[in-house]
Design a protein around this motif. Structure first.
Motif, short mmCIF file in Angstrom:
data_model
loop_
_atom_site.label_atom_id
_atom_site.label_comp_id
_atom_site.label_asym_id
_atom_site.label_seq_id
_atom_site.Cartn_x
_atom_site.Cartn_y
_atom_site.Cartn_z
N VAL A 9 53.69 90.03 100.60
CA VAL A 9 54.39 89.40 101.44
C VAL A 9 55.60 89.78 101.97
CG1 VAL A 9 55.15 86.96 101.90
CG2 VAL A 9 53.15 87.19 100.88
N SER A 10 56.18 90.09 103.13
CA SER A 10 57.43 90.40 103.56
C SER A 10 58.55 89.63 102.72
CB SER A 10 57.71 90.21 104.91
OG SER A 10 57.94 88.94 105.27
N LEU A 11 59.72 90.23 102.34
CA LEU A 11 60.87 89.67 101.93
C LEU A 11 61.23 88.61 102.71
CD1 LEU A 11 63.26 89.65 99.90
CD2 LEU A 11 64.53 91.30 101.49
N LYS A 12 61.26 88.76 103.98
CA LYS A 12 61.95 87.46 105.14
C LYS A 12 60.90 86.26 104.76
CE LYS A 12 62.47 86.21 109.69
NZ LYS A 12 62.31 86.56 111.09
N SER A 13 59.70 86.73 104.57
CA SER A 13 58.85 85.50 104.32
C SER A 13 58.99 84.79 102.98
CB SER A 13 57.18 85.99 104.49
OG SER A 13 57.08 86.19 106.12
N LYS A 14 58.99 85.46 102.04
CA LYS A 14 59.32 85.27 100.60
C LYS A 14 60.53 84.17 100.64
CE LYS A 14 57.23 88.86 98.22
NZ LYS A 14 57.58 90.08 97.36
N ILE A 15 61.66 84.46 101.39
CA ILE A 15 62.80 83.81 101.30
C ILE A 15 62.57 82.62 102.15
CG2 ILE A 15 65.23 83.68 102.44
CD1 ILE A 15 65.35 86.65 101.62
N LEU A 16 61.89 82.43 103.20
CA LEU A 16 61.51 81.33 103.97
C LEU A 16 60.70 80.47 103.07
CD1 LEU A 16 60.61 82.64 107.53
CD2 LEU A 16 62.66 81.37 106.90
N LEU A 17 59.93 80.86 102.10
CA LEU A 17 59.11 80.00 101.35
C LEU A 17 59.96 79.36 100.14
CD1 LEU A 17 56.63 79.02 99.93
CD2 LEU A 17 56.29 81.24 98.82
N LEU A 18 60.94 80.22 99.74
CA LEU A 18 61.91 79.70 98.84
C LEU A 18 62.73 78.70 99.40
CD1 LEU A 18 63.12 83.06 97.09
CD2 LEU A 18 61.94 81.38 96.06
N LYS A 19 63.04 78.94 100.73
CA LYS A 19 64.01 77.87 101.25
C LYS A 19 63.29 76.52 101.48
CE LYS A 19 67.15 80.71 103.57
NZ LYS A 19 68.62 80.74 103.75
N GLU A 20 61.92 76.51 101.87
CA GLU A 20 60.93 75.43 101.88
C GLU A 20 60.93 74.66 100.44
OE1 GLU A 20 59.50 73.92 104.49
OE2 GLU A 20 60.82 75.15 105.91
N LEU A 21 60.99 75.53 99.44
CA LEU A 21 60.94 74.85 98.10
C LEU A 21 62.20 74.40 97.55
CD1 LEU A 21 58.12 77.34 96.51
CD2 LEU A 21 57.86 75.21 97.20
N GLY A 22 63.45 74.47 98.29
CA GLY A 22 64.76 74.17 97.85
C GLY A 22 65.46 75.08 97.10
N TYR A 23 65.00 76.23 97.29
CA TYR A 23 65.63 77.43 96.59
C TYR A 23 66.36 78.34 97.80
CZ TYR A 23 63.26 76.37 92.30
OH TYR A 23 62.71 75.68 90.87
N ASP A 24 66.98 79.21 97.34
CA ASP A 24 67.74 80.37 98.17
C ASP A 24 67.45 81.56 97.71
OD1 ASP A 24 68.69 81.09 100.71
OD2 ASP A 24 70.53 79.94 100.28
N SER A 25 67.88 82.76 98.37
CA SER A 25 68.10 84.14 97.93
C SER A 25 69.22 84.74 98.25
CB SER A 25 66.75 84.75 98.19
OG SER A 25 66.89 86.13 97.68
N ASP A 26 69.69 85.78 97.59
CA ASP A 26 70.83 86.73 98.01
C ASP A 26 70.46 87.95 98.69
OD1 ASP A 26 70.14 88.11 95.80
OD2 ASP A 26 71.89 87.77 94.77
N GLY A 27 69.02 87.88 98.79
CA GLY A 27 68.08 89.09 99.19
C GLY A 27 67.63 89.92 98.07
N ASP A 28 68.28 89.80 96.83
CA ASP A 28 67.61 90.57 95.72
C ASP A 28 67.11 89.34 94.77
OD1 ASP A 28 68.10 93.05 96.41
OD2 ASP A 28 70.22 92.78 95.98
N PHE A 29 67.83 88.36 94.35
CA PHE A 29 67.63 87.40 93.30
C PHE A 29 67.09 86.08 94.01
CE2 PHE A 29 69.97 90.42 91.16
CZ PHE A 29 69.27 90.76 90.06
N VAL A 30 66.31 85.10 93.33
CA VAL A 30 65.96 83.81 93.36
C VAL A 30 67.25 82.82 93.38
CG1 VAL A 30 64.52 81.74 93.39
CG2 VAL A 30 63.55 84.34 93.39
N LEU A 31 67.59 82.24 93.96
CA LEU A 31 68.83 81.30 93.63
C LEU A 31 68.40 79.89 93.75
CD1 LEU A 31 71.65 82.83 95.96
CD2 LEU A 31 70.89 83.47 93.44
N ASP A 32 69.13 78.77 92.80
CA ASP A 32 68.70 77.54 92.62
C ASP A 32 69.59 76.99 94.03
OD1 ASP A 32 71.24 77.19 91.82
OD2 ASP A 32 70.80 76.68 89.98
N SER A 33 69.54 75.69 94.04
CA SER A 33 70.28 74.90 95.09
C SER A 33 71.86 74.92 95.06
CB SER A 33 69.82 73.45 95.18
OG SER A 33 70.01 72.90 93.77
N TYR A 34 72.31 75.38 93.69
CA TYR A 34 73.87 75.66 93.65
C TYR A 34 74.14 77.16 93.76
CZ TYR A 34 73.03 70.92 91.46
OH TYR A 34 72.99 69.58 91.59
N GLY A 35 73.34 77.96 94.34
CA GLY A 35 73.59 79.31 94.35
C GLY A 35 73.40 80.20 93.11
#
Length: 80
Positions: A9-35
């Motif tokens: 899965v592309s990086l962009k799609s993975k980051i969109l999935l994370l955002k849908e689950l309430g997470y985020d990313s700095d492009g390298d690491f998975v971030l929680d809702s507090y960054g």
């Protein structure tokens, strides 16, 4: 329920999935809702987007390694 690998899965799609689950990313690491970097609860490493694992029915994000996966399955089972 169908299990889908995130490996191709592309990086962009993975980051969109994370955002849908309430997470985020700095492009390298998975971030929680507090960054803050998400830490794998079984091996204590920061979870990289390119090596994350999310199991069906769960929003727990793990590092994709044998110890984390087997520990998760031992704790939660594999009824998905």
């Amino acid at each position: 329920m169908e299990v889908i690998s995130l490996k191709n899965v592309s990086l962009k799609s993975k980051i969109l999935l994370l955002k849908e689950l309430g997470y985020d990313s700095d492009g390298d690491f998975v971030l929680d809702s507090y960054g803050r970097k998400v830490i794998d609860k079984y091996v204590g490493v920061s979870v990289r987007v390119d090596n994350m694992a999310i199991f069906p029915g769960s929003i727990i994000i793990l590092d994709d390694n044998e110890l984390s996966i087997s520990s998760y399955l031992e704790e939660y089972g594999d009824d998905f």
